[in-house]
Design an enzyme around this catalytic site. Structure first.
Site, PDB file in Angstrom:
ATOM      1  N   CYS A 159      41.223   7.787 -33.648  1.00 63.96           N
ATOM      2  CA  CYS A 159      39.984   8.456 -33.229  1.00 63.96           C
ATOM      3  C   CYS A 159      40.181   9.541 -32.169  1.00 63.96           C
ATOM      4  CB  CYS A 159      38.998   7.452 -32.643  1.00 63.96           C
ATOM      5  SG  CYS A 159      39.117   5.788 -33.277  1.00 63.96           S
ATOM      6  N   ASP A 167      40.666  -4.496 -37.325  1.00 61.33           N
ATOM      7  CA  ASP A 167      41.193  -4.014 -38.607  1.00 61.33           C
ATOM      8  C   ASP A 167      42.006  -5.069 -39.353  1.00 61.33           C
ATOM      9  OD1 ASP A 167      40.022  -1.654 -37.931  1.00 61.33           O
ATOM     10  OD2 ASP A 167      41.863  -0.457 -37.905  1.00 61.33           O
ATOM     11  N   GLU A 178      51.696  -7.063 -26.278  1.00 59.80           N
ATOM     12  CA  GLU A 178      51.706  -5.757 -26.961  1.00 59.80           C
ATOM     13  C   GLU A 178      53.126  -5.215 -26.908  1.00 59.80           C
ATOM     14  OE1 GLU A 178      49.362  -3.500 -28.668  1.00 59.80           O
ATOM     15  OE2 GLU A 178      51.399  -2.743 -28.983  1.00 59.80           O
ATOM     16  N   GLU A 226      15.676  18.199 -35.707  1.00 58.44           N
ATOM     17  CA  GLU A 226      14.215  18.121 -35.878  1.00 58.44           C
ATOM     18  C   GLU A 226      13.833  18.011 -37.345  1.00 58.44           C
ATOM     19  OE1 GLU A 226      11.788  21.634 -34.992  1.00 58.44           O
ATOM     20  OE2 GLU A 226      13.563  22.897 -35.197  1.00 58.44           O
ATOM     21  N   THR A 231      45.561   1.893 -32.391  1.00 60.42           N
ATOM     22  CA  THR A 231      45.433   3.046 -33.284  1.00 60.42           C
ATOM     23  C   THR A 231      44.474   4.082 -32.718  1.00 60.42           C
ATOM     24  OG1 THR A 231      45.833   1.625 -35.192  1.00 60.42           O
ATOM     25  CG2 THR A 231      44.795   3.749 -35.625  1.00 60.42           C
ATOM     26  N   CYS A 232      43.305   3.631 -32.282  1.00 60.21           N
ATOM     27  CA  CYS A 232      42.247   4.568 -31.881  1.00 60.21           C
ATOM     28  C   CYS A 232      42.743   5.542 -30.812  1.00 60.21           C
ATOM     29  CB  CYS A 232      41.036   3.782 -31.383  1.00 60.21           C
ATOM     30  SG  CYS A 232      39.715   4.841 -30.795  1.00 60.21           S
ATOM     31  N   LYS A 261      42.569  12.532 -33.072  1.00 57.89           N
ATOM     32  CA  LYS A 261      41.896  13.173 -34.213  1.00 57.89           C
ATOM     33  C   LYS A 261      40.730  14.041 -33.736  1.00 57.89           C
ATOM     34  CE  LYS A 261      38.469  11.508 -35.752  1.00 57.89           C
ATOM     35  NZ  LYS A 261      38.363  10.389 -36.673  1.00 57.89           N
ATOM     36  N   GLU A 294      39.245  14.177 -43.225  1.00 56.71           N
ATOM     37  CA  GLU A 294      39.275  14.679 -41.840  1.00 56.71           C
ATOM     38  C   GLU A 294      40.522  15.531 -41.592  1.00 56.71           C
ATOM     39  OE1 GLU A 294      38.877  11.227 -39.305  1.00 56.71           O
ATOM     40  OE2 GLU A 294      36.677  11.334 -39.375  1.00 56.71           O
ATOM     41  N   ALA A 331      55.023 -10.362 -30.559  1.00 58.82           N
ATOM     42  CA  ALA A 331      54.558 -11.748 -30.496  1.00 58.82           C
ATOM     43  C   ALA A 331      54.429 -12.324 -31.898  1.00 58.82           C
ATOM     44  CB  ALA A 331      53.208 -11.796 -29.792  1.00 58.82           C
TER      45      ALA A 331
HETATM   46  P1  NDP Z   1      40.030   5.044 -47.137  1.00 60.05           P
HETATM   47  O1  NDP Z   1      39.990   3.713 -47.749  1.00 60.05           O
HETATM   48  O2  NDP Z   1      38.833   5.604 -46.468  1.00 60.05           O
HETATM   49  O3  NDP Z   1      40.512   6.105 -48.221  1.00 60.05           O
HETATM   50  C1  NDP Z   1      41.697   5.926 -48.965  1.00 60.05           C
HETATM   51  C2  NDP Z   1      41.763   6.997 -50.017  1.00 60.05           C
HETATM   52  O4  NDP Z   1      43.012   6.927 -50.678  1.00 60.05           O
HETATM   53  C3  NDP Z   1      40.694   6.860 -51.085  1.00 60.05           C
HETATM   54  O5  NDP Z   1      40.306   8.138 -51.482  1.00 60.05           O
HETATM   55  C4  NDP Z   1      41.429   6.116 -52.191  1.00 60.05           C
HETATM   56  O6  NDP Z   1      40.916   6.368 -53.470  1.00 60.05           O
HETATM   57  C5  NDP Z   1      42.801   6.728 -52.081  1.00 60.05           C
HETATM   58  N1  NDP Z   1      43.844   5.822 -52.572  1.00 60.05           N
HETATM   59  C6  NDP Z   1      44.014   4.518 -52.302  1.00 60.05           C
HETATM   60  N2  NDP Z   1      45.102   4.037 -52.911  1.00 60.05           N
HETATM   61  C7  NDP Z   1      45.632   5.051 -53.602  1.00 60.05           C
HETATM   62  C8  NDP Z   1      46.770   5.182 -54.455  1.00 60.05           C
HETATM   63  N3  NDP Z   1      47.570   4.136 -54.695  1.00 60.05           N
HETATM   64  N4  NDP Z   1      47.011   6.381 -55.012  1.00 60.05           N
HETATM   65  C9  NDP Z   1      46.205   7.446 -54.771  1.00 60.05           C
HETATM   66  N5  NDP Z   1      45.121   7.376 -53.974  1.00 60.05           N
HETATM   67  C10 NDP Z   1      44.836   6.202 -53.398  1.00 60.05           C
HETATM   68  O7  NDP Z   1      41.291   4.966 -46.136  1.00 60.05           O
HETATM   69  P2  NDP Z   1      41.750   5.928 -44.988  1.00 60.05           P
HETATM   70  O8  NDP Z   1      43.214   5.726 -44.920  1.00 60.05           O
HETATM   71  O9  NDP Z   1      41.223   7.303 -45.154  1.00 60.05           O
HETATM   72  O10 NDP Z   1      41.081   5.297 -43.715  1.00 60.05           O
HETATM   73  C11 NDP Z   1      41.199   3.897 -43.448  1.00 60.05           C
HETATM   74  C12 NDP Z   1      39.997   3.392 -42.694  1.00 60.05           C
HETATM   75  O11 NDP Z   1      40.050   3.821 -41.359  1.00 60.05           O
HETATM   76  C13 NDP Z   1      38.656   3.942 -43.215  1.00 60.05           C
HETATM   77  O12 NDP Z   1      38.170   3.201 -44.294  1.00 60.05           O
HETATM   78  C14 NDP Z   1      37.787   3.812 -41.998  1.00 60.05           C
HETATM   79  O13 NDP Z   1      37.228   2.528 -41.937  1.00 60.05           O
HETATM   80  C15 NDP Z   1      38.753   4.024 -40.850  1.00 60.05           C
HETATM   81  N6  NDP Z   1      38.621   5.398 -40.322  1.00 60.05           N
HETATM   82  C16 NDP Z   1      37.462   5.763 -39.713  1.00 60.05           C
HETATM   83  C17 NDP Z   1      37.301   7.046 -39.229  1.00 60.05           C
HETATM   84  C18 NDP Z   1      36.005   7.439 -38.590  1.00 60.05           C
HETATM   85  O14 NDP Z   1      35.243   6.570 -38.203  1.00 60.05           O
HETATM   86  N7  NDP Z   1      35.720   8.723 -38.476  1.00 60.05           N
HETATM   87  C19 NDP Z   1      38.365   8.035 -39.324  1.00 60.05           C
HETATM   88  C20 NDP Z   1      39.532   7.555 -39.990  1.00 60.05           C
HETATM   89  C21 NDP Z   1      39.646   6.281 -40.460  1.00 60.05           C
HETATM   90  P3  NDP Z   1      39.710   5.492 -54.112  1.00 60.05           P
HETATM   91  O15 NDP Z   1      38.464   6.004 -53.472  1.00 60.05           O
HETATM   92  O16 NDP Z   1      39.811   5.842 -55.551  1.00 60.05           O
HETATM   93  O17 NDP Z   1      40.016   4.079 -53.816  1.00 60.05           O
END
Ligand code: NDP
Length: 462
Positions: free
Chosen positions: A48, A309, A35, A451, A42-43, A51, A187, A116
């Site tokens: 997470c 990821d 590492e 409920e 990230t988490c 956040k 979020e 690495a």
């Molecule tokens: P997401 O994939 O969830 O969302 C990305 C957003 O950006 C979408 O609305 C997408 O639009 C938009 N987008 C993508 N490319 C472009 C572009 N070129 N121009 C403009 N808009 C764009 O990614 P996040 O970054 O929000 O999160 C990544 C991942 O991390 C999530 O999918 C999730 O798995 C994880 N995560 C989980 C959380 C939790 O469990 N609470 C909290 C945060 C992250 P469109 O829908 O049109 O593609």
């Protein structure tokens, strides 16, 4: 069998890597973990955990406002001490970094500090912090390097920040523009709005949170709007410019402009594969850069595995943890007296920590309709008891989707206070294949919002 320095060498000390290293070492394997940054990935560092801490911080703003209806008179308007929040968060994250380090040393995992990369069959080179490069061999190599924010190359994108930067902004942004309507965008918009920023979220599509149940998306968007987050749908950024004094001017494709102190790009994440030497070993990748793996997380290169990821299946910490445990069972055999764990991607519950949050498990209404044809939808929305006195206009949505033929509940969704906490419990029921009749036979806990899930009797639609 050739001798290797280690049985398993893990690249990446995030959720998946640390779990795999620890579990393997506890089974007696000789394990190393490389590492180059802070332990926990990230988490722990920029995802997470911070956040959720900031989401709690934002929640106090609602609590202060709600308290008046319950007779509390708050003499002075509360003010956010951004520096104190950041310092307390940093202290807690440093504590967690230490715990992760301790987990490694406690399990006799050798931590290799530095960057690495794959350097041939069963061989990893670590460019150490001492300036020297060290070669190590391992029977199995695990790539668990996670992901990083993706920012599209719009003119002026370098003036924007990503979620990595949000927790430590030097000055609290009075005006925040968020680009992207996914998990992170929604979020962060909710959190920074709660903390006191004026927030505008820009999303290119029809509705935020693509992939979630359509009704959940619309309901959440409406609640966010009611709370004060400005949502600009069907909108995208044409360019970003810097104005004197540090203001960022965002020009949208329709020509409208927005001025902000900070522009956050939350437009998805990409796998962290740069400089890993994947080409040298012919590790196959998808177009997105995600590493291709089979059902046992084996890549196309012998002895090289990947999970979390960086394989881009479901970017969630509990998924990486479960993948890590399945891999360790596959490589070393199951723990004594236990069956080997296999990764099961069905019924993975998830929450989005918007205000109010979303909790969801199972299928969306759309997906259930496609899969089962005949379904029953039960839904209710209501003003939670707390807000009868607080006066807040927030409503809660509960929704069940039932496969008509088997009576099984195949989707469960909630938007409302503590949705993540509520849905975690119901996820067990769905995993067990609970039927609507069994939901109906379960007594509620009164008075709660949860409920409602066991008192939904009227079919809303089929
Ligand atoms: P997401 O994939 O969830 O969302 C990305 C957003 O950006 C979408 O609305 C997408 O639009 C938009 N987008 C993508 N490319 C472009 C572009 N070129 N121009 C403009 N808009 C764009 O990614 P996040 O970054 O929000 O999160 C990544 C991942 O991390 C999530 O999918 C999730 O798995 C994880 N995560 C989980 C959380 C939790 O469990 N609470 C909290 C945060 C992250 P469109 O829908 O049109 O593609």
């Amino acid at each position: 069998m050739p001798h290797h320095d280690f049985d398993l060498l893990v690249i990446g000390g995030g959720s998946g890597g640390v779990r795999a290293a620890r579990m393997a070492a506890q089974r007696g394997a000789r394990v190393a973990l490389a590492e180059h940054g802070r332990m926990g990935g990230t988490c722990v560092n920029v995802g997470c955990i911070p956040k959720k801490l900031y989401s709690y911080a934002a929640g106090f703003a609602e609590d202060f406002a709600d308290a008046a209806g319950f007779g509390w008179r708050i003499a002075q308007p509360p003010v956010l001490d951004w520096a104190a929040l950041k310092a307390n968060r940093a202290q807690e994250i440093a504590r967690l970094n230490g715990i992760y380090e301790g987990l490694m040393t406690g399990a006799q995992v050798r931590v290799l500090r530095g960057h690495a990369r794959l350097a041939g069959g069963h061989t990893v080179e670590v460019a150490g912090e001492d300036g020297a490069t060290h070669r190590h061999t391992a029977r199995a190599i695990l790539i668990a390097t996670g992901g990083r924010p993706f920012v599209p190359p719009v003119p002026g994108h370098e003036l924007a920040v990503t979620s990595d930067d949000m927790f430590d902004l030097p000055v609290f942004p009075r005006r925040l523009v968020v680009v992207g309507g996914g998990y992170i965008g929604c979020e962060m918009a909710s959190i920074f709005h709660g903390l006191g920023a004026e927030v505008t979220l820009i999303y290119r599509g029809e509705q935020v949170l693509r992939g979630f149940d359509d009704e959940v998306r619309a309901f959440t968007a409406e609640e966010m709007r009611k709370a004060g987050v400005q949502l600009r749908l069907r909108s995208d950024v044409a360019r970003i410019d810097a104005l004197p004094g540090g203001t960022r001017r965002v020009t949208l494709q329709d020509g409208a402009t927005l001025d902000a102190d900070v522009v956050l790009y939350a437009t998805g994440r990409q796998p962290n594969v740069a400089g890993l030497g994947l080409d040298a070993l012919d590790v196959r990748q998808q177009a997105s850069g995600a590493i291709e793996v089979d059902e046992h997380f084996a890549t196309s290169a012998p002895g090289v595995y990947a999970l979390g990821d960086v394989v881009g299946r479901m970017e969630l910490t509990p998924v990486a943890l479960a993948e890590a445990m399945a891999l360790v069972d596959h490589l070393l055999g199951p723990a004594p007296g236990r069956p080997a764990r296999r990764m099961d991607y069905a019924h993975i519950p998830t929450a989005v920590f918007t205000h109010p949050p979303i909790g969801t498990v199972g299928l969306t209404e759309q997906a259930a309709r496609e899969k089962f044809g005949a379904i029953r939808v039960y839904r209710g929305d209501f003003k939670p008891l707390k807000h009868t006195l607080s006066g807040r206009a927030e409503r809660t949505l509960v929704k069940l989707i039932v496969d008509d033929a088997s009576d099984r509940v195949v989707g469960l969704h909630m938007v409302g206070a503590d949705a993540g906490e509520v849905v975690q419990g119901f996820a067990v029921a769905l995993k067990c294949g609970a039927t609507k009749a069994q939901f109906d036979a379960t007594l509620g806990i009164h008075p709660t919002s949860a409920e409602e899930f066991v008192t939904l009797r009227e079919v809303t639609r089929r």
